[in-house]
Write a protein that holds these residues in place. Structure first.
Motif, PDB file in Angstrom:
ATOM      1  N   PRO A  72     134.774  36.925  80.944  1.00  0.00           N
ATOM      2  CA  PRO A  72     135.578  36.738  82.161  1.00  0.00           C
ATOM      3  C   PRO A  72     136.092  38.055  82.736  1.00  0.00           C
ATOM      4  O   PRO A  72     136.475  38.118  83.892  1.00  0.00           O
ATOM      5  CB  PRO A  72     136.741  35.855  81.686  1.00  0.00           C
ATOM      6  N   LYS A  73     136.101  39.119  81.916  1.00  0.00           N
ATOM      7  CA  LYS A  73     136.524  40.427  82.437  1.00  0.00           C
ATOM      8  C   LYS A  73     135.423  41.080  83.259  1.00  0.00           C
ATOM      9  O   LYS A  73     135.640  42.128  83.870  1.00  0.00           O
ATOM     10  CB  LYS A  73     136.922  41.347  81.271  1.00  0.00           C
ATOM     11  N   MET A  74     134.221  40.475  83.236  1.00  0.00           N
ATOM     12  CA  MET A  74     133.080  40.971  84.029  1.00  0.00           C
ATOM     13  C   MET A  74     132.736  42.428  83.705  1.00  0.00           C
ATOM     14  O   MET A  74     132.609  43.282  84.591  1.00  0.00           O
ATOM     15  CB  MET A  74     133.348  40.800  85.525  1.00  0.00           C
ATOM     16  N   ARG A  75     132.576  42.688  82.431  1.00  0.00           N
ATOM     17  CA  ARG A  75     132.188  44.021  81.984  1.00  0.00           C
ATOM     18  C   ARG A  75     131.176  43.916  80.846  1.00  0.00           C
ATOM     19  O   ARG A  75     131.287  43.007  80.011  1.00  0.00           O
ATOM     20  CB  ARG A  75     133.400  44.808  81.445  1.00  0.00           C
ATOM     21  N   VAL A  76     130.239  44.852  80.799  1.00  0.00           N
ATOM     22  CA  VAL A  76     129.435  45.064  79.598  1.00  0.00           C
ATOM     23  C   VAL A  76     130.050  46.274  78.889  1.00  0.00           C
ATOM     24  O   VAL A  76     130.704  47.090  79.562  1.00  0.00           O
ATOM     25  CB  VAL A  76     127.949  45.351  79.951  1.00  0.00           C
TER      26      VAL A  76
ATOM     27  N   LEU B 123     128.473  43.102  88.288  1.00  0.00           N
ATOM     28  CA  LEU B 123     127.635  42.235  87.457  1.00  0.00           C
ATOM     29  C   LEU B 123     127.458  40.889  88.157  1.00  0.00           C
ATOM     30  O   LEU B 123     128.307  40.505  88.968  1.00  0.00           O
ATOM     31  CB  LEU B 123     128.311  42.045  86.092  1.00  0.00           C
ATOM     32  N   PRO B 124     126.375  40.173  87.846  1.00  0.00           N
ATOM     33  CA  PRO B 124     126.185  38.872  88.510  1.00  0.00           C
ATOM     34  C   PRO B 124     127.289  37.890  88.142  1.00  0.00           C
ATOM     35  O   PRO B 124     127.798  37.908  87.020  1.00  0.00           O
ATOM     36  CB  PRO B 124     124.823  38.405  87.988  1.00  0.00           C
TER      37      PRO B 124
ATOM     38  N   GLU C   3     131.542  34.798  67.305  1.00  0.00           N
ATOM     39  CA  GLU C   3     132.635  35.490  67.999  1.00  0.00           C
ATOM     40  C   GLU C   3     132.054  36.277  69.166  1.00  0.00           C
ATOM     41  O   GLU C   3     130.994  36.890  69.045  1.00  0.00           O
ATOM     42  CB  GLU C   3     133.330  36.497  67.060  1.00  0.00           C
ATOM     43  N   THR C   4     132.791  36.276  70.281  1.00  0.00           N
ATOM     44  CA  THR C   4     132.393  37.105  71.412  1.00  0.00           C
ATOM     45  C   THR C   4     133.357  38.279  71.466  1.00  0.00           C
ATOM     46  O   THR C   4     134.564  38.088  71.620  1.00  0.00           O
ATOM     47  CB  THR C   4     132.469  36.287  72.713  1.00  0.00           C
TER      48      THR C   4
END
Ligand SMILES: N[C@@H](CCC(=O)N[C@@H](CS)C(=O)NCC(=O)O)C(=O)O
Length: 213
Positions: A48-52, A39-40, A60-61
């Motif tokens: 921050p885990k760099m995942r979709v 991912l970019p 909330e995220t």
């Protein structure tokens, strides 16, 4: 209703969360994030885990597919997307934990992203081969566990749509898995007729790679 944002990459595991949001017929924004090798870097501030997938809701995220499925299901409790009884809900989480950890993380992780497991590129083919073997083992387990058109009970749950994503990946550019797993194939071909699935595929600009019925 509060604003809902789903970060997704076309055809990635985020497809399942995307379908579920469409299943509810609610308003949401789908933000596409290109996923090639990774991912970019700009996505790190979102997750921050760099995942979709990532679901943003009520400030909330939320990350991790089983958590996102739960949050989406809570938007329409009457749809009972996690199951219709306590034991069905338990079975749903049993499926989700295994699909997420073993099939997605370990098996597909090794097959698609061998660099997560070894640093030496010379070892990638061996890791990929083992990853594919692990995928087949998982698919055999899925095939033997399925009893009907749904994974949990007699109704559509979040597990069905997660299973659809993995079948689609394994079937990418191939036909042979359809003969090997007839019950699994029946479940996903049935699922592919759902409006929510067709809408999500179209919105992501992808096709199902499923056989014509
Ligand atoms: N445990 C996470 C895994 C999510 C995941 O691995 N997503 C993949 C797409 S299917 C991803 O974002 N990969 C980016 C990368 O490997 O760089 C979940 O269940 O949501």
């Amino acid at each position: 209703m509060e604003s809902i944002v789903l970060y997704y990459s076309p055809g990635a595991c985020s497809l399942a969360s995307h379908v579920l949001l469409r299943e509810l017929g609610i308003k949401f924004e789908a933000v596409k994030v290109e996923l090639t090798a990774s991912l970019p870097e700009s996505f790190r501030k979102i997750n921050p885990k760099m995942r979709v997938p990532v679901l943003s809701i009520e400030g909330e995220t939320i990350t991790e597919t089983p958590a996102i499925f739960t949050a989406i299901s809570q938007l329409a409790p009457e749809r009972k997307l996690l199951g219709r009884s306590n034991i069905e809900i338990v079975r749903t989480y049993e499926w989700l934990n295994w699909l997420s950890g073993t099939l997605h993380g370990q098996a597909f992780g090794g097959f698609v992203r061998p660099h997560r497991y070894v640093d030496d590129p010379a070892l990638y083919p061996a890791v990929k081969a083992k990853g594919w073997k692990n995928i087949e083992d998982c698919f055999e387990k899925i095939e033997s566990d399925l009893a009907g058109l749904h994974a949990v009970g007699d109704n559509f749950t979040v597990v069905d749509i997660f299973l659809y994503v993995f079948y689609r990946w394994a079937n990418y550019g191939k036909d042979q898995i359809m003969d090997k797993y007839p019950k699994y194939t029946k479940l996903v071909t049935h699922l592919a007729k759902r409006k929510s699935v067709q809408e999500a595929l179209e919105a992501e600009g992808i096709v199902s790679f499923l056989p014509k019925l």
